[in-house]
Design an enzyme around this catalytic site. Structure first.
Site, PDB file in Angstrom:
ATOM      1  N   PHE A 126     -31.780 101.267 -45.785  1.00  0.00           N
ATOM      2  CA  PHE A 126     -30.685 102.034 -46.370  1.00  0.00           C
ATOM      3  C   PHE A 126     -30.563 101.670 -47.833  1.00  0.00           C
ATOM      4  O   PHE A 126     -30.432 100.501 -48.182  1.00  0.00           O
ATOM      5  CB  PHE A 126     -29.351 101.753 -45.656  1.00  0.00           C
ATOM      6  CG  PHE A 126     -28.225 102.563 -46.223  1.00  0.00           C
ATOM      7  CD1 PHE A 126     -28.039 103.879 -45.828  1.00  0.00           C
ATOM      8  CD2 PHE A 126     -27.370 102.035 -47.191  1.00  0.00           C
ATOM      9  CE1 PHE A 126     -27.010 104.656 -46.370  1.00  0.00           C
ATOM     10  CE2 PHE A 126     -26.350 102.802 -47.739  1.00  0.00           C
ATOM     11  CZ  PHE A 126     -26.169 104.111 -47.321  1.00  0.00           C
ATOM     12  N   ASP A 156     -33.791  95.297 -52.840  1.00  0.00           N
ATOM     13  CA  ASP A 156     -32.419  95.804 -52.791  1.00  0.00           C
ATOM     14  C   ASP A 156     -31.569  94.739 -52.115  1.00  0.00           C
ATOM     15  O   ASP A 156     -31.583  94.584 -50.893  1.00  0.00           O
ATOM     16  CB  ASP A 156     -32.393  97.128 -52.014  1.00  0.00           C
ATOM     17  CG  ASP A 156     -30.986  97.708 -51.925  1.00  0.00           C
ATOM     18  OD1 ASP A 156     -30.011  96.978 -52.233  1.00  0.00           O
ATOM     19  OD2 ASP A 156     -30.855  98.883 -51.539  1.00  0.00           O
ATOM     20  N   LYS A 196     -22.072  95.889 -54.047  1.00  0.00           N
ATOM     21  CA  LYS A 196     -21.139  95.385 -53.026  1.00  0.00           C
ATOM     22  C   LYS A 196     -20.359  94.132 -53.446  1.00  0.00           C
ATOM     23  O   LYS A 196     -19.351  94.232 -54.093  1.00  0.00           O
ATOM     24  CB  LYS A 196     -21.863  95.173 -51.698  1.00  0.00           C
ATOM     25  CG  LYS A 196     -22.286  96.506 -51.063  1.00  0.00           C
ATOM     26  CD  LYS A 196     -22.416  96.453 -49.553  1.00  0.00           C
ATOM     27  CE  LYS A 196     -22.447  97.842 -48.952  1.00  0.00           C
ATOM     28  NZ  LYS A 196     -23.781  98.432 -48.845  1.00  0.00           N
TER      29      LYS A 196
HETATM   30  C1  LIG Z   1     -24.365  99.728 -49.273  1.00  0.00           C
HETATM   31  C2  LIG Z   1     -25.772  99.712 -49.715  1.00  0.00           C
HETATM   32  C3  LIG Z   1     -26.247 100.593 -50.709  1.00  0.00           C
HETATM   33  C4  LIG Z   1     -25.383 101.671 -51.318  1.00  0.00           C
HETATM   34  O1  LIG Z   1     -24.279 101.158 -51.985  1.00  0.00           O
HETATM   35  P1  LIG Z   1     -23.076 102.150 -52.430  1.00  0.00           P
HETATM   36  O2  LIG Z   1     -22.227 101.273 -53.299  1.00  0.00           O
HETATM   37  O3  LIG Z   1     -22.397 102.580 -51.175  1.00  0.00           O
HETATM   38  O4  LIG Z   1     -23.686 103.276 -53.159  1.00  0.00           O
HETATM   39  C5  LIG Z   1     -27.557 100.474 -51.103  1.00  0.00           C
HETATM   40  N1  LIG Z   1     -28.372  99.552 -50.577  1.00  0.00           N
HETATM   41  C6  LIG Z   1     -27.952  98.687 -49.625  1.00  0.00           C
HETATM   42  C7  LIG Z   1     -28.897  97.653 -49.096  1.00  0.00           C
HETATM   43  C8  LIG Z   1     -26.651  98.748 -49.148  1.00  0.00           C
HETATM   44  O5  LIG Z   1     -26.251  97.921 -48.186  1.00  0.00           O
END
Ligand SMILES: *Cc1c(COP(=O)(O)O)cnc(C)c1O
Length: 396
Positions: free
Chosen positions: A136, A221, A250
């Site tokens: 994700f 990421d 986050k």
């Molecule tokens: C939550 C998340 C995103 C997206 O972050 P948003 O602030 O909701 O756009 C991208 N990559 C990972 C691994 C995430 O957990």
């Protein structure tokens, strides 16, 4: 639970499935609803409220900065932004930082950076990405195209071309996918939304080797698992495999919107003036908050304590798996991101936790309970979760 929910039902987009509660206050690892009922928070705003809810130093830093200067845009320099960039670089492989406001934006910047870097050094043919199934990376088009879960694509295609997906931890598939046309390999060291799936060190090392061989950028990421959650400041340090680019968001500002894409200098140099931008990115208030978060994480013993608490949480979950082998399929995770995968669906257990025990967690893919508490969670709060799960597993 009247007015707030009613208003929301009338006026807010229906894109979220929400729990039937409206929160009005938070303190530490506790949240309070309209009626003053207390909840124990093992969600932390989805791994966002790193230091718990409204901790004093964070509130103070935000207040002070808001009184001084809220926004000027990136046409000018501001101290909080420069200081946070300095802290990030001093404590990671990174040498340059681009700030934005969310995870998806940090991923977009990383993807654009990888294509631009390849375009500049090797030409336009080198533009493909390799990403993982079950990953994700966010909801904007680039990030969505990297995301390896077709359920999120439905109705939104065509996606951005040039993305290939391979199963996590499948080294052979990764080898087959990375080629001279690859400009970047993007992965979460521990897949978060995919169900808390830690990648193996061997898989990450092979990704590193393939990127070196094919002159592609390795992008981690760490939006969900970075910033202390693994017990190291960054998950790449936990694994000992260093990427070229890393995305953060986050938990970075403890609850204020902030995202960052960090890279080595030679890589970030591909983003020359005018190539990419964000109006709010790295705004002084969010950066003042991030500075408090980073300094707290870097204080002596803080991350060691996260490791110990992670072990306590894991020990409790492992014990439950032994006690309920017919119900619990697997327990997995690192530090304070842990998950319990059930053999059957988990809605009843989640409901028991929420309704009966007033404990918040997240349910992913219908049968995986994920726990991402504030990093300041107390041992007795971990015990309370385990006790509640034990009772819930007996009853549901
Ligand atoms: C939550 C998340 C995103 C997206 O972050 P948003 O602030 O909701 O756009 C991208 N990559 C990972 C691994 C995430 O957990």
């Amino acid at each position: 639970m009247g007015v707030i929910r009613d208003l929301g039902e009338i006026y807010l987009a229906g894109n979220y499935k929400r729990f039937p509660v409206a929160f009005v206050k938070g303190q530490g690892s506790r949240l309070y609803d309209e009626e003053g009922r207390e909840y124990l928070d093992f969600c932390a705003g989805i791994a966002v409220c790193t230091l718990g809810h409204s901790p004093k130093p964070l509130v103070e830093a935000i207040r002070e900065q808001a009184e001084k200067l809220i926004h000027v845009s990136n046409l000018y320099w501001t101290e909080p932004q420069a200081r946070v960039a300095e802290l990030l670089c001093q404590n990671s492989f990174a040498e340059k930082v681009f700030f934005c406001n969310s995870g998806a934006e940090a991923v977009e910047a990383a993807l654009k950076l990888a294509r631009r870097y390849a375009w500049k050094h090797f030409g336009p043919e080198k533009h493909e990405f390799v990403a993982l199934e079950r990953s994700f990376h966010g909801r904007t088009y680039g990030a969505l195209s990297a995301t390896g879960q077709p359920v999120y694509w439905q109705g939104f295609e065509p996606l951005v071309p040039g993305f290939r997906h391979v199963p996590p931890n499948d080294i052979e598939a990764l080898r087959a996918a990375v080629s001279e046309k690859t400009c970047g390999v993007i992965l979460e060291p521990i897949l978060g939304e995919g169900g808390v799936i830690p990648l193996s060190k061997e898989f990450l090392e092979e990704a590193r080797r393939l990127c070196d061989e094919h002159r592609a950028l390795l992008i981690f990421d760490e939006i969900q698992v970075g910033l202390g959650r693994t017990g190291k400041l960054f998950a790449y340090q936990y694994y000992g495999v260093t990427p070229d680019v890393m995305t953060l968001a986050k938990g970075i500002a403890g609850g204020l919107p902030l995202g960052a894409t960090v890279a080595r200098e030679e890589v970030m140099a591909a983003l020359e003036p005018g190539t990419h931008a964000s109006t709010f990115g790295g705004n002084p208030v969010a950066c003042a908050a991030a500075r408090v978060v980073l300094k707290t994480l870097l204080a002596p013993d803080f991350l060691e304590e996260v490791t110990l608490k992670g072990k306590a949480l894991r020990k409790g979950l492992d014990a439950l798996q032994e006690e309920f082998p017919e119900k619990v399929k697997e327990v997995r995770g690192v530090g304070l991101i842990q998950a319990m995968e059930l053999k059957d669906e988990g809605a009843k257990l989640m409901n028991f936790l929420f309704e009966e025990k007033k404990i918040l967690a997240t349910l992913i893919h219908g049968n995986i309970l994920r726990f991402t508490p504030p990093l300041v969670i107390a041992y007795r709060e971990i015990d309370a979760l385990i006790e509640a799960l034990r009772e819930g597993l007996k009853k549901t």
